[in-house]
Design an enzyme around this catalytic site. Structure first.
Site, PDB file in Angstrom:
ATOM      1  N   THR B  47      59.321  44.211 -40.704  1.00 51.25           N
ATOM      2  CA  THR B  47      59.420  42.998 -41.567  1.00 51.25           C
ATOM      3  C   THR B  47      57.584  42.539 -40.883  1.00 51.25           C
ATOM      4  O   THR B  47      56.293  42.035 -41.182  1.00 51.25           O
ATOM      5  CB  THR B  47      60.403  42.642 -42.320  1.00 51.25           C
ATOM      6  OG1 THR B  47      60.903  43.161 -42.662  1.00 51.25           O
ATOM      7  CG2 THR B  47      59.503  41.768 -43.481  1.00 51.25           C
ATOM      8  N   ALA B  53      50.175  38.607 -44.236  1.00 47.33           N
ATOM      9  CA  ALA B  53      50.282  37.955 -43.455  1.00 47.33           C
ATOM     10  C   ALA B  53      48.976  36.893 -43.591  1.00 47.33           C
ATOM     11  O   ALA B  53      48.102  35.836 -43.445  1.00 47.33           O
ATOM     12  CB  ALA B  53      48.595  38.584 -42.270  1.00 47.33           C
ATOM     13  N   HIS B  56      50.982  31.202 -48.520  1.00 50.50           N
ATOM     14  CA  HIS B  56      51.386  31.256 -49.361  1.00 50.50           C
ATOM     15  C   HIS B  56      51.331  29.556 -49.384  1.00 50.50           C
ATOM     16  O   HIS B  56      52.092  28.678 -49.218  1.00 50.50           O
ATOM     17  CB  HIS B  56      52.261  31.970 -50.143  1.00 50.50           C
ATOM     18  CG  HIS B  56      52.820  33.581 -50.391  1.00 50.50           C
ATOM     19  ND1 HIS B  56      51.366  34.061 -51.073  1.00 50.50           N
ATOM     20  CD2 HIS B  56      53.381  34.147 -48.764  1.00 50.50           C
ATOM     21  CE1 HIS B  56      51.759  35.364 -50.355  1.00 50.50           C
ATOM     22  NE2 HIS B  56      52.932  35.629 -49.227  1.00 50.50           N
ATOM     23  N   GLU B 356      62.468  38.258 -47.814  1.00 45.43           N
ATOM     24  CA  GLU B 356      61.292  38.149 -47.985  1.00 45.43           C
ATOM     25  C   GLU B 356      60.288  37.519 -47.824  1.00 45.43           C
ATOM     26  O   GLU B 356      60.801  36.366 -47.740  1.00 45.43           O
ATOM     27  CB  GLU B 356      61.652  40.012 -49.238  1.00 45.43           C
ATOM     28  CG  GLU B 356      62.272  38.640 -50.541  1.00 45.43           C
ATOM     29  CD  GLU B 356      61.918  39.500 -52.331  1.00 45.43           C
ATOM     30  OE1 GLU B 356      61.211  41.276 -51.885  1.00 45.43           O
ATOM     31  OE2 GLU B 356      62.319  39.651 -52.628  1.00 45.43           O
ATOM     32  N   CYS B 420      40.142  48.400 -23.256  1.00 44.23           N
ATOM     33  CA  CYS B 420      39.713  48.721 -24.802  1.00 44.23           C
ATOM     34  C   CYS B 420      38.639  48.787 -25.229  1.00 44.23           C
ATOM     35  O   CYS B 420      38.282  47.663 -25.267  1.00 44.23           O
ATOM     36  CB  CYS B 420      41.011  48.294 -25.809  1.00 44.23           C
ATOM     37  SG  CYS B 420      40.499  48.589 -27.843  1.00 44.23           S
ATOM     38  N   CYS B 457      38.146  53.808 -32.789  1.00 48.25           N
ATOM     39  CA  CYS B 457      39.025  54.871 -32.161  1.00 48.25           C
ATOM     40  C   CYS B 457      40.572  55.177 -32.480  1.00 48.25           C
ATOM     41  O   CYS B 457      41.120  55.694 -31.797  1.00 48.25           O
ATOM     42  CB  CYS B 457      38.213  54.908 -30.828  1.00 48.25           C
ATOM     43  SG  CYS B 457      38.825  54.194 -29.474  1.00 48.25           S
TER      44      CYS B 457
END
Lengths: 122, 500, 425
Positions: B47, B53, B56, B356, B420, B457
């Site tokens: 989770t 992200a 709150h 949660e 990368c 990519c």
């Protein structure tokens, strides 16, 4: 016994669909080809289909662990599997030069397998 | 026959998500020998790394619930936490957008609820004001709640930062270590049995997220408590193609907070989540229906997305643990509250369950609450003289100015080799994570820490190179390298070796 | 040793880049550099080990690496510089590049002309919204090709391939050659998207079934691919319920399209055509940014490498011509240097080709006031070209000196001109 075999010609990108009427290996009719090359291809394909084969073989002390190789002439299709098995057994030392013969007279068919590129030693 | 106890700890934390790692970090302050066990190959893989992200503001949870208290208390702690642990955090503020008059009434109620929860810094905005702040907002906007204390972060980076700080202060972390059972002496937990052996403890702390129900049942606690996984799917959009600079919520419904369109600390815009109850806790799959649902939901807020489907560079899904624990206060009619308790029926157990949303926001407050509960239960909780709350961040090549990049490459040439290309992650960055306090030992772990493979990519260029680097640094064959643990290896055999 | 300033820098050493560099060198560019992110030259050709390259240009049927080797040999024999294992981080419209490398460090390079030859990336799973879990074993065909042909590892043993493009079909044969089983090739469209000859030589020859109007409905497997659920689609390419089929396999290869890789181009202000996803180019392969050219798959996706080479040769020659013209401009250019007590001079440089019949007025300001008679002297380093008498000089009052046509002969021989303020005795 007469049969009709459908083929796709690969001589050029057009890819004509060809119907070949034949008894065994004796051709009685060809329809659908767009050119003479197509006819030649179809005749050969029915009696002695061949393909260029490209693969890789192991290299020791090279920049990469494999070097790509290819047959200098098309190989009979039914023998491709055997060639690949032979190539799997080979291990060569770097450096390798483009065109270097990796497997001479492969399967006794008079076709050499050569290196596609240089592979430097590291 | 009892399994031999390998080592004895004061506390064993079961589960290395953001809550477990925060608890570890808070406990590391005290003279306690602490072990954190995590069943996957990396921390924070469930989770904690697949959510919106958002930190709150706290207007959403029902007043009187533990969720509400933890949310609002937790929210206040983030600035200091971000400063100490050095992770990216932005107090962006968030909007709850109304697109009808009816929705605006709901939004007003939400603000009142926020005030009841003690949320500071909220105002109501007119439709015009919202448009001026977010030009791409739907023309149907009738107004919005603006909550200035809302924030965004990288939840995985937060988890890693907390875990690393815990490790630097003496906590032991064991990955690939799965909880199996408790060792009980009568009604007291004295140890934890895992697939890597049995460990003694005076306290076991349940922070097992999706599996917190199964863990507490092993202690005989709350047999009626059940976790159902709620899948949420997301889109990630190419930051070069589109930038929404705000955090946009729709007006919530009975189904939940709804489908957001929000910016992230990495500059990408993400869309999601939907909310679908499933049975399989492990399966994190995106579905055609789900993706369409969140896309349509996003269009209601930001209609200009309609022709931006080609800007999608990634999709992902996360499971959130929906629990059925009623709020401790019988006057509050709510059946999915947090469980944060030291149960009476068992000794030596701190039980956290059903964490949660707003779990991420609440995590530091939950950690503090755990310390409080331990103190109330008589734990001495002696502070270490040398506890260091500061975690020094690792440099990332991609975040530096050109001058500093040049200096870095001069100092350590491995930072000169870009692996990368889309996200400018270098070999130096990757190697640093392989040897970090919580080592990254597979591709996904590297990806979460460095952002490698998350660009246009999606790993097409970097994957073989990252595999080669992992193999070299860990001294193993590339055949051993996995995506996310032993069962997910990339490669099968050398090309020239066949079975037959 | 890499230089700081090149005539032509080529980014990428695939067929487009190699041809461009060679043509640049042969068309007047003295200093040519190829920057390549891989450890050797050749680009994507190095992993395309199958035949079919060079039929037009060489009248031979070569494998990809063999085709590349021809151009690599020529490029090296022409004395073209290379930076290998080096990534370009940034380019701007002034053709300034930042590049970085483990072996060579961080470098700033300027170039009179640039040829963009970065090729393509592959379309990803996310871009086709492929539903399902994210296990190991989902790869683009090119990544699988790199592993199988270059690095020497098989990415799986039972494959399903999505997409009937050439890369997918070529890989179907390649994997079969290496002892893997390719269960199915699925193609969304009702027609083959690659060459018919590849359908014959790669799929028909090895009895690999192709299903048109089919796609992947979802991927099954949490840690590693366990199966693919395929589904038939209708004329609007929507899945037809009830046609789902579970195909057990351990690897899914995606061959669903190539996208020109133009992030660097965009940094330099190059305008991109949304239809090709490559730069707008003219018949010289020049983009909208003067001095920046583009060739090969970075412009649009080719199906025959021979035409990529042709485009590269053209772009390289154009780039060289541009660079040569820039050189001429620089040779013609004389910088003005602010000397003793001069804060600045305008114009900053003179163009020799403009020195005809009219005076050139030099305008400047002094740093410090001198309330005495002074000379304002113009030198070329060894000789005094001209000077003007002033009763005083003050920062608040602009000072001027004229270069007259009679001075031009000497000025044109100068590398630079310096202006000094000296007190008159």
């Amino acid at each position: 016994m007469e049969e009709i075999t459908k083929l796709i010609c690969i001589s050029c990108p057009k890819g004509c669909s060809v119907n070949v009427t034949h008894e065994g290996e004796t051709i009685t009719d060809i329809s659908g080809t767009g050119c003479k090359r197509g006819e030649d291809y179809v005749k050969k394909e029915l009696t002695d289909p061949r393909r260029m084969v490209a693969s890789t073989v192991r290299v020791i002390s090279g920049l990469h662990p494999l070097v790509p190789v290819y047959t200098q002439a098309p190989l009979p299709k039914p023998r491709i599997h055997d060639l690949l098995r032979e190539l799997r057994k080979i291990e060569i030392q770097a450096p390798v030069k483009t065109g270097q013969i990796i497997l001479e007279n492969a399967l006794g068919l008079g076709i050499n397998v050569v290196a596609s590129r240089d592979m430097p030693k590291v | 026959m009892e399994d031999a106890v390998q080592e004895k700890y004061d506390a064993i934390i079961i589960g290395g998500g953001v809550v477990g790692c925060m608890v570890a970090r808070w406990l590391s302050r005290y003279e306690m020998k602490v072990l954190l066990i995590e069943k996957c190959s990396d921390i924070g893989t469930a989770t904690s790394s697949a959510n919106t992200a958002i930190v709150h503001a706290g207007y959403d949870p029902l007043p009187g619930t533990l969720k509400a208290r933890m949310n609002v208390e937790g929210n206040k702690m983030w600035d200091q936490l971000a400063g100490e642990l050095n992770f990216a955090f932005e107090r962006r503020g968030d909007y709850v957008v109304a697109t009808t008059d009816e929705e605006f009434e709901t939004v007003k109620t939400l603000m009142k609820q926020g005030e009841d929860n003690g949320v500071p810094g909220m105002i109501l905005l007119s439709g015009e004001e919202v448009k001026s702040r977010e030009p791409e907002i739907t023309p149907n906007v009738t107004g919005a709640l603006w909550a200035s204390t809302g924030g965004i972060c990288d939840p995985f980076a937060v988890t890693v930062a907390a875990a690393e700080n815990a490790v630097m202060n003496g906590v032991k972390v064991m990955l690939d270590t799965a909880f199996e059972d408790f060792v009980m002496e009568g009604k007291r937990i004295v140890g934890v049995k895992t697939n890597k052996g049995t460990f003694g403890c005076r306290w076991a702390i349940n922070s097992a997220g999706l599996y917190s129900d199964e863990v507490m049942h092993k202690a005989g606690v709350r047999p009626e408590f059940v976790i159902k996984p709620r899948v949420g799917e997301y889109f990630v959009l190419d930051r070069a193609e589109i930038t929404i600079n705000n955090v946009l919520f729709p007006t919530p419904t009975s189904k939940g907070k709804g489908i957001l369109v929000t910016t992230t600390v990495h500059g990408n815009t993400i869309i999601g989540p939907n909310s679908v109850l499933k049975d399989d806790k492990e399966l994190k799959a995106v579905t055609r229906e789900g993706l369409n649902e969140i896309w349509d939901g996003a269009l209601k807020l930001v209609p200009c997305l309609a022709d931006k489907r080609r800007c999608v560079i990634a999709v992902f899904a996360g499971n959130r643990p929906l629990g059925n624990a009623p709020c401790k206060n019988p006057a509050v009619k709510y059946n999915s509250d947090f469980i944060i308790e030291i149960p009476e029926e068992v000794q030596g157990f701190v039980n956290l369950g059903g964490i949660e949303s707003p779990g991420l926001t609440s995590a530091p407050a939950i950690a503090e609450e755990v310390v409080k509960l331990l103190k109330e239960a008589g734990e001495p909780m002696q502070e270490k003289a040398d506890w260091n709350p500061i975690r020094i961040p690792r440099i990332h090549f991609r975040d530096l100015e050109r001058r500093d990049q040049e200096k870095l490459v001069e100092k350590d040439p491995r930072y000169g080799r870009v692996i990368c290309r889309c996200e400018n992650v270098t070999e130096g960055d990757i190697i640093a994570e392989i040897h970090a306090p919580i080592p990254a030992t597979n591709y996904d772990a590297i990806k979460r820490r460095t952002w490698c493979g998350t660009g246009r990519c999606q790993g097409g260029f970097d994957m073989p190179r990252v595999v080669a680097i992992l193999a070299k640094e860990m001294g193993v064959s590339p055949l051993e390298i996995s995506k996310k643990g032993d069962e997910s290896k990339f490669l099968q055999r050398p090309t020239k070796v066949t079975e037959g | 040793m890499t230089k700081d300033l090149y005539d032509v820098v080529v980014i990428g050493s695939g067929p487009g880049g190699l041809a461009a560099a060679i043509a640049a060198k042969k068309n007047g560019a003295d200093d040519v550099l190829i920057i390549e992110r891989d450890v050797e030259l050749g680009g994507i050709l190095l992993q395309c080990i199958h035949n079919g390259f060079g039929v037009e240009i060489f009248k031979e049927d070569l494998p990809g690496p063999g085709y590349a080797q021809r151009f690599i040999n020529e490029a090296l024999s022409l004395g073209i510089d290379t930076l290998l294992d080096t990534m370009v981080l940034d380019i701007n419209a002034n053709r300034r590049l930042y590049v970085t490398s483990k072996r060579h460090g961080f470098k700033e390079i300027h170039s009179r002309a640039i040829v963009l030859a970065m090729g393509c990336r592959e379309r990803t799973r996310a871009q086709i919204n492929l539903p399902g879990s994210r296990p190991a074993g989902v790869y683009t065909a090119g990544t699988a090709q790199r592993w199988t042909n270059v690095e020497g590892y098989m990415p799986g043993s039972h494959f399903v391939i999505l997409g009937s493009g050439d890369i997918g079909m070529i890989m179907a044969r390649r994997l079969t050659f290496e002892g893997a089983k390719v269960e199915r090739v699925l193609e969304l469209m009702p027609y083959l998207t690659g060459l018919t000859r590849n359908y014959v030589q790669c799929l028909l020859d090895y009895d690999i079934p192709l299903q048109l109007h089919h796609t992947v409905n979802r991927i099954i497997g949490n840690h590693r691919v366990e199966a693919i659920e395929s589904v038939q689609v209708d004329d609007r390419l929507q899945p037809i319920a009830g046609t789902e089929e579970i195909i057990p396999c351990d690897t899914l290869l995606l061959s669903v399209g190539l996208i020109p890789e133009n992030e660097l181009s965009k940094m330099a202000g190059v305008k991109i055509d949304p239809i090709t996803n490559g730069p707008f180019v003219n018949d010289e392969f020049q983009t909208n940014v003067p001095g920046i050219f583009a060739a090969g798959n970075v412009v649009h996706v080719y199906d025959l490498v021979d035409w990529v080479t042709e485009a590269g040769l053209s772009a390289g020659a154009s780039a060289a011509r541009y660079a040569v013209a820039e050189r001429q401009k620089e040779i013609r250019s004389i910088p003005m240097i602010a000397g003793e007590n001069v804060r600045y001079i305008v114009p900053h440089r003179l163009d020799k080709s403009h020195m005809q019949e009219e005076d050139i007025r030099l305008q400047m300001r002094v740093r410090n006031p001198i309330e005495e008679p002074v000379w304002v002297e113009v030198h070329d380093g060894s000789n005094l070209i001209t000077r003007k008498a002033e009763q005083y000089v003050r920062p608040g009052e602009m000072v001027t000196v004229e270069l007259k046509p009679k001075h031009f002969a000497e000025v044109e021989k100068a590398q630079s001109l310096t202006v000094n303020i000296v007190k008159r005795k």
